[in-house]
Design an enzyme around this catalytic site. Structure first.
Site, PDB file in Angstrom:
ATOM      1  N   GLY B  42      -3.993 -12.409 -14.250  1.00 51.07           N
ATOM      2  CA  GLY B  42      -4.327 -11.122 -13.631  1.00 51.07           C
ATOM      3  C   GLY B  42      -3.519 -10.012 -14.279  1.00 51.07           C
ATOM      4  N   LEU B  45      -1.918  -4.175 -10.940  1.00 50.98           N
ATOM      5  CA  LEU B  45      -0.575  -3.628 -10.771  1.00 50.98           C
ATOM      6  C   LEU B  45       0.468  -4.732 -10.762  1.00 50.98           C
ATOM      7  CD1 LEU B  45      -1.104  -0.820  -8.144  1.00 50.98           C
ATOM      8  CD2 LEU B  45      -0.470  -0.580 -10.527  1.00 50.98           C
ATOM      9  N   ARG B 333      -7.225   3.043  11.284  1.00 49.51           N
ATOM     10  CA  ARG B 333      -8.400   2.464  10.624  1.00 49.51           C
ATOM     11  C   ARG B 333      -9.118   1.417  11.464  1.00 49.51           C
ATOM     12  NH1 ARG B 333      -6.157   1.316   4.471  1.00 49.51           N
ATOM     13  NH2 ARG B 333      -5.970   3.497   3.906  1.00 49.51           N
ATOM     14  N   LEU B 448      -0.268  -0.349  -3.342  1.00 43.38           N
ATOM     15  CA  LEU B 448       0.243  -0.082  -4.683  1.00 43.38           C
ATOM     16  C   LEU B 448       1.733  -0.382  -4.718  1.00 43.38           C
ATOM     17  CD1 LEU B 448      -1.587   3.291  -5.435  1.00 43.38           C
ATOM     18  CD2 LEU B 448      -2.334   0.975  -5.882  1.00 43.38           C
TER      19      LEU B 448
END
Lengths: 228, 645, 248
Positions: B42, B45, B333, B448
């Site tokens: 992968g 980030l 959310r 992130l």
């Protein structure tokens, strides 16, 4: 250690030629030289309108200044060489960079002038050869010692006049893209002044072509007669 | 019931734990590092930053991605920003506060030590990114700008317009490129990991398929780091990229890596609704839209009209404002998402009918436009409105937007200890691919942060710590375990290509598993529903292996084959998600059980019985995994109840 | 609506390609272009035919994977739009659509519409970074960057590396892509130390990859889905010239 640090020392100018971008920069500079020459060339040629005597005096004056005379020769020869060294090779490379063409192609920004730089450039090269040959009297028609008369006789033949006019049209197209392009190549990009780059190229391209064509036409007796 | 899982986290004062732990870690002599090989799967980030940092340290790194370039990893699509406890705005932020917000936001289902470390490292990430040339937003002073994000009371979010993920990923990608140029990292793009090689209980390599020519290759190493992202695509429609998959993590799980909290999946309330059965993915719209937009649906289902303007004011139900007067349209959310789903379940949804249902509610800016003027709204949301119009063909300036929740992020993932090592020795998992840090619900602008914290600052240390205790050593390519793994991969590909009664393209099954999960294991989870869902997985898997149709061959570029393999793994993971959701007899964070609600209808957490991480071990039977529990102990914070009334 | 698709098929880099014609019906205007191809592909699979290979991933216009030349324009007719964000309402019923891969020598065709853009990666590997070790960074606010500089650097940094610039360029040049990275890092104080070497190394690699040379057609900026402008190229040229004059 990243290897990039090593390269910083490579500041020698000759290595610049290795970079396509720098070759393009040299081409742009040589283009500027050639455009400057064209203006000087036209200014000098206006003497043609004053008749053979005056023109010969101008030639004699030039020969009395060899540094100016040959200096200009050398500079434009070099500029032409640079132009010839970069233009065709880049053109070839660009064609090879897309081995398979698009079957459908839609352009959104480029101009016809930009896509035909090679055509207009080669036309100009042909024109320059004919022009020099004519002036020097190497061409069959009206070979003589007088540059003035060589020109005049040439212009009495329509193929020569046509080639001259064609050459100037090619020049206009070449400069329409070339002059605009040299700003980009030389990095002259500024949001405030960008809007003037294209008009400037138009003025230079059309201007020099118009002035030259005018001069050619005015050197044809028939045209002068009409104007008179 | 099995022995309790140990997280290997240090003890003592919370703020000293990471420092202490780093000191306690073994080191590999710089001269010896080049002898060790590390595989990083992968290049998002987490993976990009881990591979770059490990390469920079001197290890021989092999970096793999299935995309054509590391830069395409889906971290690129993160919009909002990245949190860091810099307190540049002098509004009282601190490492402690970021830690507390994160653990509370996760509804007290994450490990204190890990979460604190994340908050602590957050400040280094910003420094690192700035030094790399990440163009964060700046104030006129030239200093870094911040904004408040996702209802946080402090402005701690650093951002680069709406493209923070892109800019941070490009920063990590640049660092990776530098190491590729230096020769310390070897990149394998368009190469997909299809199997893990485990030798004597230790991860020693992977088997990959070169997606261009189909070559199956084995790569061995001294340890393996998985940075392969989340499994949101199990739901078929999600905001994930089409390629996002769980295969690497699932292969590891089948080899013994525990899968933790698989039912914790986050829903984002403001996505553009599905427009038809052909829909391939959903697009997220920034949450900031709820600052000025009012959410509503028609009061009566009879009022369903194609045109919002046809519904008069008294026929509109501003349901968030009605149910949560204090927070109104700005409720978190999960609450906003659930409310929208309930409205649509009551047949009050708006927009086009897809599979017999109208899934969408209005997000209306007309009042804000009247109040502030169209230009002010354009200033704030111009690019979002443009994006919406590009996709739907409708202008939010004239008609209300339609929104619907969509799967967005997976908090669950491979179980890891404090060193980010899975339950397989020498197998590490970082970023969204692991379960740590976010608990049952992730705060905005924290994904992130976690990916980069893991990749730049944690896993490089813990990999060193692990390798220092092991001799560097090559595994022969003809080692029995390697040959077995390669054979497994070949067999599986052969099976995919030669289903006995091939008739459906792989997407047919992907849609099916997605629909099961979306209906039964998404915004609300009903035990009876979950049991129904669980019954559907084994027959669906059987059908898949019998009827999946993959054209072409395994020895060439074959995207259908790639997708089929990934979907096969979703079919197994999906069942585990439902099992986990059924096992967790409480409502917490994103996991809302219909049978665990307070008298007012709000989520009811059960700290007494469910304050644990559910780590599932593969038993050989997808329907009967073994549950291991990691008990969560809260020494520094006290679990409290969220209320947004 | 119904469309006639002419799609480029090519089984591998060496084989010659050709156009296959597909008639697709019942295309919804709300479909994205790639969804339209998805539907086509599912149908092909069911009918035992090879589906059309094309690159895609995020489908929200940011990863840069999608790469189709549609009716002669990279990423299709809509301005500032990647293929995945192009919707069928931009087309009309009965239209004939031509779909080709990026045609750039430095991007060899992998299969059908998929090309190999690793040349772009290699250009960035040559110098498109700031050499800073993990953990070696000073506090973020010790490097102030004037807002307008940061904004301009950001605009250049939005490049998604899709390759549309080279695909659109009549000379198949990668200049806009290279220039975007050079501007991004060259504008920021962090990028100054390696400014000379960066522009040199990246441009040398660009030439090595076999791209054409910029002839200032400006097609690239019209095709760029992120609207990066050719001012970046002017700046790159200036930076290269500058590297022969100034040491740092």
């Amino acid at each position: 250690m990243s290897k990039s640090t090593v390269i910083t020392r490579d500041t020698a100018l000759p290595s610049a030629w290795r970079y396509s971008v720098m070759r393009k920069v040299f081409m742009a500079i040589s283009g500027m030289v050639l455009v400057a020459f064209l203006f000087g060339h036209w200014a000098g040629n206006t003497v043609l309108l004053d008749g053979e005597l005056a023109f010969n005096e101008y030639l004699v004056w030039l020969q009395r200044h060899p540094i100016l005379h040959y200096g200009v020769w050398i500079v434009i020869a070099m500029a032409l060489l640079v132009h010839l060294a970069v233009g065709p090779s880049h053109w070839l490379k660009n064609r090879r960079a897309r081995p398979e063409r698009y079957y459908k192609r839609k352009y959104r920004a480029t101009t016809w002038a930009a896509r035909t730089m090679m055509v207009s450039g080669l036309t100009l090269l042909l024109f320059i050869c004919v022009h020099v040959a004519q002036v020097r009297g190497w061409l069959v028609f009206g070979a003589s010692d007088s540059v003035f008369r060589n020109l005049q006789t040439g212009f009495t033949r329509w193929p020569v006049t046509t080639l001259y006019v064609l050459g100037q049209v090619a020049l206009a197209f070449h400069l329409y893209h070339g002059v605009w392009s040299l700003f980009q190549t030389l990095g002259a990009h500024h949001p405030r002044y960008n809007q003037w780059r294209r008009p400037f190229a138009v003025v230079v391209g059309l201007g020099i072509a118009f002035l030259n064509i005018a001069l050619v036409l005015l050197n044809i007796d028939a045209v002068r007669a009409v104007l008179r | 019931m099995n022995a309790e899982l140990v997280a290997n986290d240090p003890t003592g004062p919370l703020e000293n734990r990471w420092t202490k732990h780093r000191f306690d870690m073994a080191l590999v002599n710089p001269a010896n590092r080049k002898k060790y090989q590390v595989i990083v799967v992968g290049t998002g980030l987490a993976g990009g930053s881990a591979a770059a940092t490990l390469g920079e340290m001197g290890y021989q790194v092999k970096s793999f991605c299935f995309q054509d370039s590391p830069r395409r990893a889906h971290s690129i699509a993160a919009q909002g920003g990245i949190n860091a406890a810099k307190n540049y705005q002098n509004d009282g932020d601190s490492v402690w506060r970021l830690f507390y917000d994160t653990i509370k936001g996760g509804d007290f289902r994450s490990r204190e030590s890990n979460t604190y470390r994340l908050a602590e490292i957050s400040v280094n990430i910003i420094d690192q990114a700035v030094a790399q040339g990440v163009p964060f937003a700046r104030e006129y002073s030239g200093l870094l700008a911040n904004r408040s994000f996702g209802g946080a009371q402090v402005s701690r979010t650093f951002y680069a317009r709406g493209q923070t993920g892109q800019q941070l990923l490009l920063g990590a990608y640049q660092a990776l490129n530098r190491q590729i140029a230096a020769g310390s990292v070897t990149l394998f793009p368009r190469t997909e990991m299809l199997e893990l090689i485990v030798i004597d209980g230790r991860a020693r390599g992977i088997v990959t398929r070169n997606l261009v020519d189909g070559k199956i290759e084995s790569h061995t190493a001294d340890c393996v780091v998985l940075c392969t992202g989340g499994y949101g695509n199990a739901y078929y429609l999600s905001t994930n990229a089409k390629g996002c998959n769980t295969s690497a993590a699932w292969r590891a799980h089948r080899h013994g890596a525990y899968f933790a909290n698989p039912c914790f999946t986050q829903i984002h309330p403001t996505c553009i609704p599905q427009s038809g059965a052909y829909q391939s993915k959903l697009t997220l719209m920034s949450e900031s839209l709820r600052n000025d937009g009012r959410v509503w649906a028609p009061i009566a289902s009879a009022a369903q009209a194609d045109n919002a303007a046809d519904i008069s004011e008294d026929q509109r139900d501003y349901f968030l404002e009605r149910r949560y007067p204090a927070f109104g349209n700005l409720v978190p959310r999960d609450i906003a998402s659930r409310a929208a789903k309930e409205v649509c379940d009551e047949n009050r949804g708006v927009g086009p009918e897809v599979n017999g249902k109208r899934l969408g509610v209005y997000l209306d800016f007309s009042e804000a436009i009247d109040r502030l003027g169209e230009s002010a709204i354009r200033e704030r949301y111009g690019n979002l409105f443009e994006m919406y119009e590009r996709i739907t063909g409708e202008s939010p300036y004239r008609t209300p937007m339609r929104i619907y929740p969509a799967i967005h992020y997976a908090m669950g993932g491979l179980w890891v200890d404090y060193n980010l090592m899975t339950s397989i020795d020498g197998l590490f998992a970082t970023g969204e691919c692991n379960f740590s840090d976010h608990g049952a619900n992730r705060l905005g602008a924290s994904a992130l942060m976690q990916g980069l914290a893991d990749g730049y600052f944690i896993v490089p240390y813990s990999v060193g710590n692990f390798l220092a205790r092991h001799q560097a050593g090559d595994i022969a390519n003809d080692h029995a375990a390697v040959a077995d793994a390669v054979r497994n991969v070949r067999d599986r590909i052969k099976r995919l290509l030669n289903a006995p009664d091939a008739k459906h393209p792989p997407e047919y099954f992907h849609r099916k598993v997605g629909q099961i999960l979306w209906d039964h294991c998404s915004m609300t989870r009903d035990p009876a529903d979950l049991r129904t869902a669980l019954k559907q997985f084994p027959p669906l898997r059987d059908q898949f292996w019998r009827e999946v149709k993959v054209t072409g061959s395994g020895e060439a570029f074959n995207q259908t084959l790639e997708r089929a393999g990934r979907i096969a793994d979703f079919l197994e993971l999906g069942e585990l998600m439902c099992l986990d959701a059924l096992d967790r007899e409480e409502s917490c964070g994103s996991h809302a059980r219909t049978d665990h609600v307070t008298a007012e209808g709000e989520a009811k957490r059960d700290d007494e019985n469910y304050s644990y991480v559910a780590a599932w071990e593969f038993s050989g039977d997808c329907s009967a995994p073994i549950l291991h529990k990691e008990q969560l102990r809260f020494e520094f914070v006290h679990p409290s109840v969220r209320s947004y009334k | 609506m119904n469309l006639t698709l002419n799609i480029w098929r090519q089984s591998d880099p060496e084989s010659p390609g050709n156009f296959d014609v597909f008639n697709v019906s019942d295309v919804s205007p709300d479909m994205s272009f790639l969804e339209m191809l998805d539907v086509l592909n599912e149908g092909l699979i069911v009918h035992d035919e090879e589906p059309v290979a094309f690159d895609y991933d995020c489908r929200e216009g940011i990863c840069g994977a999608c790469s189709l030349v549609i009716n002669g324009s990279p990423h299709g007719p809509q301005k500032a739009t990647t293929t995945c964000q192009l919707y069928m309402r931009e087309f009309s019923d009965g239209e004939e659509v031509w779909i080709e891969p990026w045609r750039v020598g430095a991007f060899p065709v992998v299969r059908d519409l998929v090309v190999d853009r690793s040349a772009y990666d290699r250009i960035l590997q040559a110098g498109g970074f700031v050499s800073v070790r993990t953990g070696a960074a000073p506090d973020g606010n010790t490097i102030p960057v004037p807002k307008d500089v940061a904004d301009r650097a950001f605009t250049s940094a939005t490049c998604i590396g899709c390759g549309a610039c080279a695909a659109a360029c009549p000379s198949a040049s990668a200049s806009l892509f290279v220039a975007a990275k050079i501007s991004h890092l060259g504008l920021l104080p962090q990028g100054q130390t390696e400014r000379n070497s960066r522009v040199r190394m990246m441009l040398a690699q660009m030439d090595k990859e076999g791209f054409g040379h910029c002839s200032n057609h400006a097609e690239c900026q019209s095709a760029c889905p992120k609207e990066i402008d050719i001012g970046r190229i002017a700046r790159m040229n200036r930076d290269l010239g500058r590297s022969f004059i100034r040491r740092t």
